[in-house]
Design an enzyme around this catalytic site. Structure first.
Site, PDB file in Angstrom:
ATOM      1  N   LEU A 563      -6.453  -0.374   6.989  1.00 17.21           N
ATOM      2  CA  LEU A 563      -6.443   0.586   6.141  1.00 17.21           C
ATOM      3  C   LEU A 563      -5.885  -0.143   4.718  1.00 17.21           C
ATOM      4  O   LEU A 563      -6.446   0.177   3.626  1.00 17.21           O
ATOM      5  CB  LEU A 563      -5.938   1.957   6.536  1.00 17.21           C
ATOM      6  CG  LEU A 563      -6.825   2.642   7.122  1.00 17.21           C
ATOM      7  CD1 LEU A 563      -5.958   3.993   7.811  1.00 17.21           C
ATOM      8  CD2 LEU A 563      -7.894   3.230   6.179  1.00 17.21           C
ATOM      9  N   GLN A 566      -7.942  -2.867   2.809  1.00 22.97           N
ATOM     10  CA  GLN A 566      -8.785  -2.162   2.302  1.00 22.97           C
ATOM     11  C   GLN A 566      -8.434  -1.251   1.289  1.00 22.97           C
ATOM     12  O   GLN A 566      -9.010  -1.551   0.110  1.00 22.97           O
ATOM     13  CB  GLN A 566      -9.824  -1.675   3.286  1.00 22.97           C
ATOM     14  CG  GLN A 566     -11.230  -1.050   2.525  1.00 22.97           C
ATOM     15  CD  GLN A 566     -12.156  -2.243   1.924  1.00 22.97           C
ATOM     16  OE1 GLN A 566     -12.047  -3.183   2.526  1.00 22.97           O
ATOM     17  NE2 GLN A 566     -12.905  -1.817   1.355  1.00 22.97           N
ATOM     18  N   GLU A 567      -7.592  -0.405   1.090  1.00 23.06           N
ATOM     19  CA  GLU A 567      -7.072   0.527   0.214  1.00 23.06           C
ATOM     20  C   GLU A 567      -6.680  -0.165  -0.731  1.00 23.06           C
ATOM     21  O   GLU A 567      -7.008   0.172  -2.272  1.00 23.06           O
ATOM     22  CB  GLU A 567      -6.325   1.642   0.792  1.00 23.06           C
ATOM     23  CG  GLU A 567      -6.870   2.543   1.731  1.00 23.06           C
ATOM     24  CD  GLU A 567      -7.796   3.560   0.895  1.00 23.06           C
ATOM     25  OE1 GLU A 567      -7.769   3.421  -0.211  1.00 23.06           O
ATOM     26  OE2 GLU A 567      -8.495   4.344   1.510  1.00 23.06           O
ATOM     27  N   SER A 568      -5.599  -1.189  -0.871  1.00 26.66           N
ATOM     28  CA  SER A 568      -4.836  -1.489  -1.762  1.00 26.66           C
ATOM     29  C   SER A 568      -4.705  -2.938  -1.881  1.00 26.66           C
ATOM     30  O   SER A 568      -4.165  -3.675  -2.885  1.00 26.66           O
ATOM     31  CB  SER A 568      -3.315  -1.090  -1.697  1.00 26.66           C
ATOM     32  OG  SER A 568      -2.933  -1.453  -0.710  1.00 26.66           O
ATOM     33  N   TYR A 670     -16.983   0.992   3.737  1.00 25.86           N
ATOM     34  CA  TYR A 670     -15.549   1.284   4.025  1.00 25.86           C
ATOM     35  C   TYR A 670     -15.216   1.150   5.646  1.00 25.86           C
ATOM     36  O   TYR A 670     -14.088   0.783   5.799  1.00 25.86           O
ATOM     37  CB  TYR A 670     -15.245   2.537   3.295  1.00 25.86           C
ATOM     38  CG  TYR A 670     -13.612   2.989   3.413  1.00 25.86           C
ATOM     39  CD1 TYR A 670     -12.779   2.293   2.508  1.00 25.86           C
ATOM     40  CD2 TYR A 670     -13.279   3.611   4.354  1.00 25.86           C
ATOM     41  CE1 TYR A 670     -11.404   2.921   2.765  1.00 25.86           C
ATOM     42  CE2 TYR A 670     -11.773   3.980   4.692  1.00 25.86           C
ATOM     43  CZ  TYR A 670     -11.120   3.727   3.589  1.00 25.86           C
ATOM     44  OH  TYR A 670      -9.514   4.154   3.977  1.00 25.86           O
TER      45      TYR A 670
END
Length: 689
Positions: A563, A566-568, A670
């Site tokens: 996560l 992918q997020e940051s 995502y």
């Protein structure tokens, strides 16, 4: 012969034998690297007969004590002998160390020595920067001789206080480093009215730099006036081809009323050259145009030169707008190696899969065989061919297809789903193991962990590879920048090298993005680069923040890592346009709800705090969906309310098809990215060829 003569002769023979034996031992010794244990480095630093080996060991040891400048100084003393590039690096490190200790006269002497002996080396850029504080002419020389070097960009940002100097610095940043931290403010400042107004050509250069940052409004304002203003027209006419492309791309991301102007700019760029005409900007413009919807975009496509109207991106766009099987297969067969054909193949095959048209989907997937696709796309193709074979009751063929997929791509989303279909994997949900496959943390100091962290750069440039091997990551990155100027990498091998160099200096945000591009541009004949790419795409970061959360919340560590990647891209201070903050991209309102009270931005930028809140939110989503990671991860992106509307029997009977039916393309991608990351972190195997 006297007794003394015999003793001297024996001593000389013994010394010679020791030297010969030492040389033989050194010849068998592998090159020193950041993975070499500290004890071995210390012995070689003191006792190796080869002075070059002693210096290598000292440089590597010095990198292991960043918080002890006194010890670093002892290790770096006397290493600047010789004329090779490593001597220049040793002098630079010693000068920086002296400055850190407050020994400014000593630092200045070392910088002077470096500049005198290595003026042609990119390492001397730092000497020009440091000495230029008192001798401004050296800063001018720095920006002239090494324009893209980070030292030159820092000097350009600091230029001033005279208006002419500040404008010159802004123009330098626009040309060579618009993305340098702080450059955006300097570019916008230079565009505003002031004591020294930029010329039309200068405003065009500044606007192009601002457009690189995706700020279409700022770029237009910098050009001056409004759409019909002669001053703006004069400045716009001075935009380079690359500047027009960047401005068109930025305007596409802006207000809808700016899209016609964006399309017109991209059309101008596309007219610069036809396919194979040596203009990467023209190709990029056509690919952007082919992705736009609406009548206006269609009209622009029809206005392209003939050579572009029959190119793969435009032909693929026509088929997607009005899919006919014969036309689709014709495009795929004519341009099997073009990314537009790969996108067309998958989008049409996905539609057929969702409709249960297995034979039609198989025909599409086999028209460009997996062997001709980049590794991530090949894995996707093989997975679905295996599913089609199962639907056709050919279980042995399906198993063979999935085993081949697992051999070549053990990680990633499709590697995971193939393992699930083969009965070799769990579902990555709650209550699963929480230990990472590779262990370690960010910039690990312990010898055992460093051996897992470091891999050769293998750039093909002996100097870059040597600097990387000696753990001179900043110097390797600066040398690369100085060599390439402002030319962005386009080929897979270049993207791989630059992505890893950026990671080495702590820029995961850009580095991981470039590595993702590399994975989609790596040809089947470059599969030897896959293991290096896979390691770099899944770095171990911030485990000191993630491990306690995984243990306390009983969620898989790999899922937290997947996560965050992918997020940051593991960037703790990143903020989204919507206001999400930090490693796990937590919205302030969500953070307040989870924490039972307001949480400041500064708190959300702390990795431990952000990971704790993100892990708590993820735990809630996993509980809501009974541990199923597919809807849980989808909820993390789109919200549980939206996902509740998508849930149907397919989620249990055909989960892969359920994912492909997610109506939001962003969420669909995502889910696959996050769970592919998580599975890759769990794997210890690497891709084969």
């Amino acid at each position: 012969m006297t007794r003394l003569s015999l003793l001297l002769a024996a001593s000389c023979l013994g010394t010679g034998a020791a030297l010969i034996g030492g040389r033989a031992l050194l010849q068998r010794l592998p090159p020193l690297t950041p993975a070499t244990p500290s004890g071995q480095l210390e012995r070689l630093r003191r006792w190796a007969p080869d002075p070059g080996l002693r210096r290598d060991a000292s440089l590597l040891l010095a990198q292991r004590f960043p918080d002890d400048p006194q010890l670093q100084g002892d290790l770096l003393r006397g290493l600047g002998w010789g004329r090779d590039p490593v001597a220049a690096v040793a002098l630079k490190n010693a000068a920086q160390n002296a400055a850190a200790l407050g020994e400014h006269d000593q630092a200045r002497q070392l910088w002077e020595t470096l500049l005198h002996r290595f003026r042609g080396s990119a390492t001397s850029a730092d000497a020009l920067y440091a000495l230029g504080r008192r001798r401004p002419a050296l800063r001018v020389e720095l920006m002239r001789r090494f324009p893209a070097h980070p030292a030159a960009l820092a000097a350009a940002l600091e230029a001033g206080p005279a208006p002419a100097d500040r404008l010159a610095g802004a123009l330098h940043l626009a040309r060579w480093g618009a993305r340098w931290p702080g450059a955006d403010e300097r570019l916008l400042e230079a565009c505003r009215s002031g004591p020294l107004r930029p010329t039309a050509a200068q405003r065009a250069s500044l606007a192009a730099g601002i457009a690189q940052l995706g700020d279409g409004d700022g770029a237009l304002a910098c050009l001056g006036g409004d759409g019909g203003d002669p001053a703006r027209a004069a400045a716009a006419s001075q935009l380079s081809v690359a500047g027009r492309l960047d401005l068109g791309r930025a305007l596409l991301q802006g207000k809808p009323e700016q899209h016609p102007q964006a399309l017109a700019l991209l059309l101008e760029v596309a007219r610069q050259a036809g396919p194979g005409g040596g203009s990467p900007e023209a190709e990029d413009a056509v690919r952007l145009l082919a992705k736009q919807d609406g009548a206006e975009a269609q009209k622009v496509l029809e206005s392209l030169p003939e050579a572009w109207r029959v190119s793969a991106p435009v032909a693929a766009r026509r088929v997607l707008a009005d899919p006919k099987a014969a036309d689709a297969l014709a495009v795929l067969r004519r341009w099997p190696d073009d990314p537009a054909s790969w996108e067309l193949q998958w989008e049409l095959a996905r539609r057929q899969l969702l409709a249960g048209q297995w034979d039609a989907a198989a025909t599409l997937l086999r028209t460009i065989p997996a062997e001709r696709l980049p590794a991530p796309l090949a894995a996707r193709s093989r997975f679905w061919l295996g599913m089609i074979q199962r639907q056709q009751s050919d279980e042995s063929a399906a198993a063979a297809t999935w085993r081949e997929l697992r051999r070549q791509s053990p990680g990633g989303y499709y590697g995971w789903r193939a393992a699930v279909q083969l009965g070799e994997a769990d579902h990555l949900g709650a209550g699963q193991p929480t230990g990472g496959a590779n262990g370690g943390g960010h910039r690990k100091p312990a010898d055992a962990d460093r051996s897992n962290d470091w891999q050769p750069l293998a750039s093909g440039d002996p100097l870059l590879d040597q600097l990387w091997r000696l753990d001179q990551r900043d110097e390797a990155w600066e040398t690369w920048r100085a060599q390439r100027g402002s030319t962005p990498p386009r080929q897979a091998a270049e993207l791989l090298v630059e992505g890893r160099l950026r990671q080495g200096v702590g820029d995961d945000w850009t580095g991981l993005g470039q590595l993702e591009q590399a994975s989609l541009r790596l040809g089947p004949d470059q599969c030897a680069l896959l293991p290096q790419l896979e390691r770099s795409l899944h770095p171990q970061r911030f485990l000191q923040a993630f491990r306690p959360v995984a243990e306390e919340r009983q969620v898989p560590l790999e899922l937290l890592q997947g996560l965050a990647k992918q997020e940051s891209r593991f960037t703790p201070t990143v903020h989204s346009a919507a206001g999400a903050v930090g490693l796990m991209q937590i919205m302030p309102a969500t953070a307040a709800e989870l924490a039972g009270g307001p949480v400041s931005t500064a708190e959300l930028e702390r990795p431990e705090r952000n990971a704790a809140l993100g892990g708590l939110y993820l735990k809630g989503q996993l509980q809501q969906w009974q541990g199923d990671p597919l809807p849980a991860v989808a909820s993390y992106n789109a919200g549980p309310g939206a996902v509740a509307d998508w849930v149907n029997a397919r989620l249990r009977s055909a989960p892969e098809l359920w994912v492909e039916a997610i109506p939001f393309p962003e969420t669909r991608i995502y889910v696959k990215k996050v769970l592919g990351n998580a599975w890759s972190y769990r794997q210890s195997g690497l891709p084969g060829c």
